[in-house]
Design an enzyme around this catalytic site. Structure first.
Site, PDB file in Angstrom:
ATOM      1  N   SER A 196       0.715  -1.153   0.057  1.00 58.05           N
ATOM      2  CA  SER A 196       0.176   0.010  -0.054  1.00 58.05           C
ATOM      3  C   SER A 196       0.913   1.244   0.120  1.00 58.05           C
ATOM      4  O   SER A 196       1.600   1.540  -0.946  1.00 58.05           O
ATOM      5  CB  SER A 196      -0.997   0.073   1.172  1.00 58.05           C
ATOM      6  N   ASP A 294      -9.458  -4.481  -5.002  1.00 50.40           N
ATOM      7  CA  ASP A 294      -8.851  -3.385  -4.520  1.00 50.40           C
ATOM      8  C   ASP A 294      -9.133  -2.475  -5.433  1.00 50.40           C
ATOM      9  O   ASP A 294      -8.980  -2.353  -6.674  1.00 50.40           O
ATOM     10  CB  ASP A 294      -7.199  -3.780  -4.529  1.00 50.40           C
ATOM     11  N   HIS A 326      -7.814  -5.247  -0.972  1.00 51.73           N
ATOM     12  CA  HIS A 326      -6.535  -4.387  -0.618  1.00 51.73           C
ATOM     13  C   HIS A 326      -5.794  -5.143   0.393  1.00 51.73           C
ATOM     14  O   HIS A 326      -6.187  -5.143   1.496  1.00 51.73           O
ATOM     15  CB  HIS A 326      -6.963  -2.847  -0.492  1.00 51.73           C
TER      16      HIS A 326
END
Length: 352
Positions: A196, A294, A326
């Protein structure tokens, strides 16, 4: 409107029947503070589910604040310890060393945690478990970087802290000042990785390494971007034409960097980079992972496509996991999908 009506009513009913006098007084004080515009209770920016910033400057983090101590992990056999890299800023790292070691040195993996640049740390349970497992399976000396968080320290603080940590890894290995890095680490097999926001950091550090160079002529063997945080105004996916989403993304990014960079800055949206700039990406190979559900997946796939089309001389790989969201692999570490993705990352690191 409903909240303004219900709260006094609840306080009245509870105060009449079951609240102590002190509790009733506290409720009245709360109401008075709100009526007076108490900045400690007035929301300036609601970044749920991560945090809330109040007008007083107080920040209440809603997740990613628990920490666990460095240890010898019974499950994986990995030993970890913490190092203060810069006491003046609080930048630190947690190092991981697997139990199985040969006479040959091990790859060095510098890892950057996720959390939208505003939550989590190198010491939270979720990252401690992930790095223990990764260090054991990949057979690496891992350095998990604890960089400063926004909004108290807006971007580029996270980039600068992570760059300083990378330089510390190189200098400590060369000078022998860190025994694990100097004795067990092989800097000819240096990798950057992150999930991320940490994937965003890994990408931007690899670019910076290509532009500025690394101490001692060190080179990055590979970069692993795990569900990286990229977004912007590039025409990618359905969200790129959704004004509400674009406005929300721009507000969030502005919050993270205190308005210093627009949402179409290369820090957030590398797709705006000209092809020549991709040549600075200082790695022999790049792995990009994408989770099907995601919301950032269109930018992640577009990143991979742009890298391939740029003429960058390295090798790019795309790994997709169907049916997951995600960074699912952090919370479902033992699931078949997460284990398969980790196996891909391990193979990426250990391939000659």
């Amino acid at each position: 409107m409903a909240a303004r009506i219900l709260l006094p009513l609840m306080l009245f009913l509870l105060g009449s029947h079951c609240l102590s006098g002190a509790a009733t007084a506290a409720g009245r004080q709360l109401l008075q503070a709100r009526r007076a515009g108490d900045p400690n209770s007035q929301v300036k920016f609601d970044f749920s589910p991560f945090l809330i910033e109040y007008k007083s400057g107080r920040v209440k983090r809603l997740m990613g604040t628990d920490v666990v101590a460095a240890s010898s992990d019974a499950l994986t056999g990995v030993t970890s310890r913490d190092v203060a890299l810069d006491p003046s800023t609080g930048v630190a790292a947690r190092l991981y060393l697997p139990s199985f070691r040969t006479t040959a040195k091990l790859p060095v993996l510098v890892y950057f945690h996720g959390g939208a640049f505003v939550v989590e740390s190198a010491f939270t349970p979720i990252y401690h478990a992930y790095l223990n497992t990764l260090a054991a399976r990949a057979g690496v000396v891992a350095v998990s970087v604890n960089y400063r968080l926004a909004p108290e320290h807006p971007l580029p603080a996270a980039y600068d802290d992570s760059w300083a940590a990378l330089k510390w890894v190189l200098s400590s290995a060369a000078a022998g000042s860190d025994p694990w890095l100097s004795q067990y680490g092989d800097l000819s097999r240096l990798f950057l990785a992150g999930d991320s926001a940490g994937g965003n950091i890994a990408h931007n550090l690899a670019l910076r390494a290509g532009e500025e160079g690394l101490d001692g002529g060190a080179r990055i063997k590979g970069v692993a971007l795990l569900d990286p945080y990229f977004q912007g105004r590039s025409p990618v996916g359905a969200d790129a034409t959704d004004p509400a989403y674009l406005q929300s993304a721009a507000r969030t990014w502005s919050f993270i960097c205190a308005g210093k960079y627009p949402i179409n800055h290369p820090y957030a949206d590398p797709l705006v980079l000209p092809p020549a700039s991709w040549q600075h990406l200082a790695a022999s190979r790049v792995l990009v992972t994408v989770s099907e559900h995601d919301r950032l997946s269109p930018w992640q796939r577009a990143y991979y496509a742009a890298l391939q089309a740029s003429g960058w001389p390295g090798e790019a790989e795309l790994y997709e996991t169907p049916g997951e969201g995600h960074v699912y692999f952090l919370t479902k570490l033992g699931s078949p999908q997460a284990l398969a993705e980790m196996a891909k990352l391990v193979a990426f690191i250990n391939r000659d």
